[in-house]
Design a protein around this motif. Structure first.
Motif, PDB file in Angstrom:
ATOM      1  N   GLU A  40      38.161   8.612 -13.598  1.00 53.52           N
ATOM      2  CA  GLU A  40      37.867   7.215 -13.933  1.00 53.52           C
ATOM      3  C   GLU A  40      38.230   6.914 -15.382  1.00 53.52           C
ATOM      4  OE1 GLU A  40      33.903   6.123 -13.045  1.00 53.52           O
ATOM      5  OE2 GLU A  40      33.986   6.764 -10.940  1.00 53.52           O
ATOM      6  N   LEU A  41      38.029   7.886 -16.262  1.00 49.41           N
ATOM      7  CA  LEU A  41      38.374   7.690 -17.665  1.00 49.41           C
ATOM      8  C   LEU A  41      39.885   7.551 -17.832  1.00 49.41           C
ATOM      9  CD1 LEU A  41      36.960   7.528 -20.397  1.00 49.41           C
ATOM     10  CD2 LEU A  41      37.365   9.978 -20.671  1.00 49.41           C
ATOM     11  N   GLY A  42      40.671   8.370 -17.104  1.00 49.56           N
ATOM     12  CA  GLY A  42      42.121   8.229 -17.162  1.00 49.56           C
ATOM     13  C   GLY A  42      42.585   6.902 -16.593  1.00 49.56           C
ATOM     14  N   PHE A  43      41.959   6.437 -15.494  1.00 53.26           N
ATOM     15  CA  PHE A  43      42.298   5.135 -14.916  1.00 53.26           C
ATOM     16  C   PHE A  43      42.019   4.017 -15.911  1.00 53.26           C
ATOM     17  CE2 PHE A  43      41.395   1.325 -12.494  1.00 53.26           C
ATOM     18  CZ  PHE A  43      42.425   1.302 -11.557  1.00 53.26           C
ATOM     19  N   LEU A  44      40.917   4.152 -16.661  1.00 55.10           N
ATOM     20  CA  LEU A  44      40.577   3.148 -17.669  1.00 55.10           C
ATOM     21  C   LEU A  44      41.634   3.084 -18.763  1.00 55.10           C
ATOM     22  CD1 LEU A  44      38.342   1.196 -18.722  1.00 55.10           C
ATOM     23  CD2 LEU A  44      37.420   3.140 -19.979  1.00 55.10           C
ATOM     24  N   ALA A  45      42.195   4.260 -19.155  1.00 54.62           N
ATOM     25  CA  ALA A  45      43.174   4.293 -20.246  1.00 54.62           C
ATOM     26  C   ALA A  45      44.491   3.651 -19.839  1.00 54.62           C
ATOM     27  CB  ALA A  45      43.396   5.734 -20.703  1.00 54.62           C
ATOM     28  N   VAL A  46      45.011   3.936 -18.642  1.00 59.72           N
ATOM     29  CA  VAL A  46      46.352   3.466 -18.281  1.00 59.72           C
ATOM     30  C   VAL A  46      46.347   2.077 -17.669  1.00 59.72           C
ATOM     31  CG1 VAL A  46      47.164   5.826 -17.941  1.00 59.72           C
ATOM     32  CG2 VAL A  46      46.245   4.553 -16.001  1.00 59.72           C
ATOM     33  N   ASN A  47      45.211   1.619 -17.161  1.00 56.27           N
ATOM     34  CA  ASN A  47      45.173   0.294 -16.505  1.00 56.27           C
ATOM     35  C   ASN A  47      44.418  -0.751 -17.321  1.00 56.27           C
ATOM     36  OD1 ASN A  47      46.423   0.718 -13.679  1.00 56.27           O
ATOM     37  ND2 ASN A  47      45.024   2.457 -13.876  1.00 56.27           N
ATOM     38  N   ASP A  48      43.191  -0.443 -17.723  1.00 54.78           N
ATOM     39  CA  ASP A  48      42.379  -1.457 -18.390  1.00 54.78           C
ATOM     40  C   ASP A  48      42.736  -1.657 -19.844  1.00 54.78           C
ATOM     41  OD1 ASP A  48      41.182  -1.700 -15.979  1.00 54.78           O
ATOM     42  OD2 ASP A  48      39.313  -0.696 -16.515  1.00 54.78           O
ATOM     43  N   ALA A  59      51.249   5.725 -18.750  1.00 51.70           N
ATOM     44  CA  ALA A  59      51.092   7.072 -18.209  1.00 51.70           C
ATOM     45  C   ALA A  59      50.270   7.899 -19.183  1.00 51.70           C
ATOM     46  CB  ALA A  59      52.452   7.733 -17.976  1.00 51.70           C
ATOM     47  N   LEU A  60      49.310   8.631 -18.640  1.00 45.40           N
ATOM     48  CA  LEU A  60      48.475   9.523 -19.448  1.00 45.40           C
ATOM     49  C   LEU A  60      48.953  10.955 -19.221  1.00 45.40           C
ATOM     50  CD1 LEU A  60      46.029   9.915 -21.308  1.00 45.40           C
ATOM     51  CD2 LEU A  60      44.608  10.103 -19.258  1.00 45.40           C
ATOM     52  N   TRP A  61      49.286  11.640 -20.320  1.00 41.52           N
ATOM     53  CA  TRP A  61      49.852  12.987 -20.243  1.00 41.52           C
ATOM     54  C   TRP A  61      48.989  13.947 -21.041  1.00 41.52           C
ATOM     55  CZ3 TRP A  61      51.912  16.247 -24.086  1.00 41.52           C
ATOM     56  CH2 TRP A  61      52.645  17.341 -23.620  1.00 41.52           C
ATOM     57  N   VAL A  62      48.714  15.123 -20.441  1.00 41.94           N
ATOM     58  CA  VAL A  62      47.958  16.181 -21.096  1.00 41.94           C
ATOM     59  C   VAL A  62      48.831  17.429 -21.102  1.00 41.94           C
ATOM     60  CG1 VAL A  62      45.866  17.589 -21.056  1.00 41.94           C
ATOM     61  CG2 VAL A  62      45.773  15.205 -20.312  1.00 41.94           C
ATOM     62  N   ALA A  63      48.912  18.102 -22.243  1.00 46.14           N
ATOM     63  CA  ALA A  63      49.837  19.217 -22.393  1.00 46.14           C
ATOM     64  C   ALA A  63      49.570  20.326 -21.377  1.00 46.14           C
ATOM     65  CB  ALA A  63      49.747  19.773 -23.819  1.00 46.14           C
ATOM     66  N   GLU A  64      48.308  20.611 -21.101  1.00 47.00           N
ATOM     67  CA  GLU A  64      47.996  21.724 -20.214  1.00 47.00           C
ATOM     68  C   GLU A  64      48.062  21.364 -18.737  1.00 47.00           C
ATOM     69  OE1 GLU A  64      43.467  22.193 -19.645  1.00 47.00           O
ATOM     70  OE2 GLU A  64      43.787  21.864 -21.784  1.00 47.00           O
ATOM     71  N   GLU A  65      48.184  20.067 -18.409  1.00 47.75           N
ATOM     72  CA  GLU A  65      48.215  19.653 -17.007  1.00 47.75           C
ATOM     73  C   GLU A  65      49.409  18.775 -16.650  1.00 47.75           C
ATOM     74  OE1 GLU A  65      44.492  17.991 -15.698  1.00 47.75           O
ATOM     75  OE2 GLU A  65      43.375  19.134 -17.209  1.00 47.75           O
ATOM     76  N   GLY A  66      50.052  18.157 -17.635  1.00 47.83           N
ATOM     77  CA  GLY A  66      51.136  17.230 -17.364  1.00 47.83           C
ATOM     78  C   GLY A  66      50.621  15.814 -17.202  1.00 47.83           C
ATOM     79  N   VAL A  67      51.405  14.967 -16.535  1.00 53.84           N
ATOM     80  CA  VAL A  67      50.989  13.585 -16.275  1.00 53.84           C
ATOM     81  C   VAL A  67      49.856  13.609 -15.260  1.00 53.84           C
ATOM     82  CG1 VAL A  67      51.703  11.351 -15.381  1.00 53.84           C
ATOM     83  CG2 VAL A  67      53.265  12.663 -16.817  1.00 53.84           C
TER      84      VAL A  67
END
Length: 471
Positions: A40-48, A59-67
């Protein structure tokens, strides 16, 4: 407004940050604090975030997991070409470790990523780095970020609002995100952060210089070359009782581990056959002596008996020697203790009636306090051991404490052990008396010369490699 999975951008005009913008920022901050989970926090960052500053795609990207999240997409397909390309773009941008927002376009990317940008993203991109920390606290190194794209240039006030929003959002992320400690991406990122050369730091303050110096210092640090070997407590100067003749054991006068005195009977051979042979020999001796005496009397009157006296005397001596030998064997069949100490041998019932050969060891007589360590050094672990080298014996019966000793001698030749393996016998004298009894086994740690840690670590691998390649 969101159309077809993308966000339409209203015509932005140059404007100052207003009270409305601050209100939207406060509302987003409140919602970030109230989010229950990471998705939900990632959805808040890229949409809201669109309510704060308009854009088309995020798009939210994390080095250890990717997009991990895309705008307008409920279910992310990690193997989709678009997602794979975004991973490469974000990874390329994050290599600079720039903690400030970066405006992107096709010209700022590597040549192999430019054609896809024109196909998949609008012309103006914005990279908002976030210091996602994988070990529990915020760091200055960006380990992820939010990529936004739209058709119009980014204004300075918009970038400032988004940077402030991402700073607030990152605190909520740190509170809820729990990365796996075994993630290979996590370890690669940590290694990259430690090895990456920072341009604003002099060379001797670089992390990689400190790491290399630390590893080199560790590898050249001197330690004792130690090896492990099976060991046990054995008598230091025992009196070994061996079979003095070939025969069958008849009886034992002592029990295992019994304290004996000098001259005390230990065991006897079955002497029935020796007694019968001795009686026969004594009878033969008496006959030979009687025959000699008779011939001696006749030789006084008849000269022909004088020539037989020498022959008869030789026969008497032969019978006498045979009788003396059998008498000595009969005496040796009764074994006495040559010294005081403890009788060390196996169960007497296993010996009684057993035929033994001359010289076969039957028992040992050892003083209870005269103990030392015996270890068997494997052929592959034959490191140089000098006289007086420290030895620690960890007994299986007492693993929490060790018996300290000093090397007395190391055999030059490897001998075969009862288990079929070959080893060098090592004897070590105890530093102080011990309460442990003879026969206890354990593991002995033998300490050799001082060597660098690198030699201690690589000795066995290098020896194994040389054996395989023959070099």
């Amino acid at each position: 407004m969101r159309v077809g999975g993308q966000m339409q951008v209203d015509n932005p005009e140059k404007r100052e940050i207003t009270a409305h913008d601050l209100g939207v920022l406060l509302d987003l901050s409140r919602r970030a604090r109230q989010v229950d989970n990471v998705p939900e926090l990632g959805f808040l960052a890229v949409n809201d975030s669109h309510t704060l500053v308009p854009y088309r795609q995020g798009a939210l990207w994390v080095a250890e997991e990717g997009v991990i999240t895309l705008s307008g997409v409920v279910q992310l397909e990690a193997n989709a070409p678009y997602v794979q390309w975004l991973n490469r773009v974000c990874r390329s941008v994050s290599l600079d470790n720039n903690p400030h927002p970066i405006e992107l376009g096709g010209g700022q990317l590597p040549q192999d990523l430019v054609p896809e940008w024109e196909s998949w993203l609008p012309g103006y991109g914005l990279w908002l780095p976030v210091a996602f920390d994988v070990i529990g606290q915020k760091t200055a190194t960006p380990l992820g970020g939010l990529l936004l794209a739209r058709d119009t240039p980014w204004q300075e006030q918009e970038v400032a609002l988004l940077a402030e929003w991402m700073a607030i959002w990152s605190f909520a992320w740190h509170a809820r995100h729990r990365p796996s400690p075994w993630s290979w991406r996590r370890w690669l990122q940590l290694a990259h952060d430690q090895w990456y050369a920072r341009k604003d730091v002099v060379w001797w303050k670089q992390r990689r210089v400190w790491w290399v110096s630390g590893v080199v210092a560790l590898l050249i640090f001197p330690i004792r070359l130690t090896v492990l070997a099976p060991g046990e407590l054995v008598p230091a100067n025992p009196a070994v009782i061996r079979a003095p003749l070939e025969g069958v054991l008849g009886s034992f006068s002592v029990q295992p581990n019994q304290i004996v005195k000098v001259g005390q009977p230990l065991f006897n051979f079955d002497d029935a056959s020796l007694k019968s042979k001795l009686e026969v020999a004594q009878q033969a001796l008496s006959s030979a002596q009687a025959e000699y005496r008779q011939s001696a009397l006749l030789a006084v009157t008849e000269a022909k008996y004088k020539g037989q006296l020498a022959l008869l005397m030789g026969r008497v001596e032969e019978r006498q020697a045979e009788a003396d030998y059998l008498k000595g064997q009969l005496e040796r069949a009764h074994i006495l203790a040559p010294q005081a100490g403890m009788a060390l041998f196996d169960d007497p019932s296993e010996w009684i009636g057993k035929p033994v050969a001359t010289g076969e060891r039957i028992m040992r007589i050892a003083a209870p306090d005269d103990v030392e360590v015996e270890a068997w050094l494997a052929v592959g672990d034959a490191v140089p051991l000098s006289v007086g080298a420290p030895v620690s014996l960890y007994l299986n019966a007492s693993p929490m404490s060790s018996v300290a000793a000093r090397v007395r001698y190391v055999a030059y030749d490897a001998v075969q052990r009862p288990d079929g393996s070959y080893g060098y016998r090592v004897r070590a004298s105890l530093n102080s008396p011990t309460a442990h009894r003879v026969g206890l086994k354990g593991t002995a740690k033998l300490s050799g010369n001082w060597v660098p840690v690198a030699y201690w670590v690589l000795r066995r691998p290098v020896a194994g490699i040389r054996q395989m390649i023959g070099w």
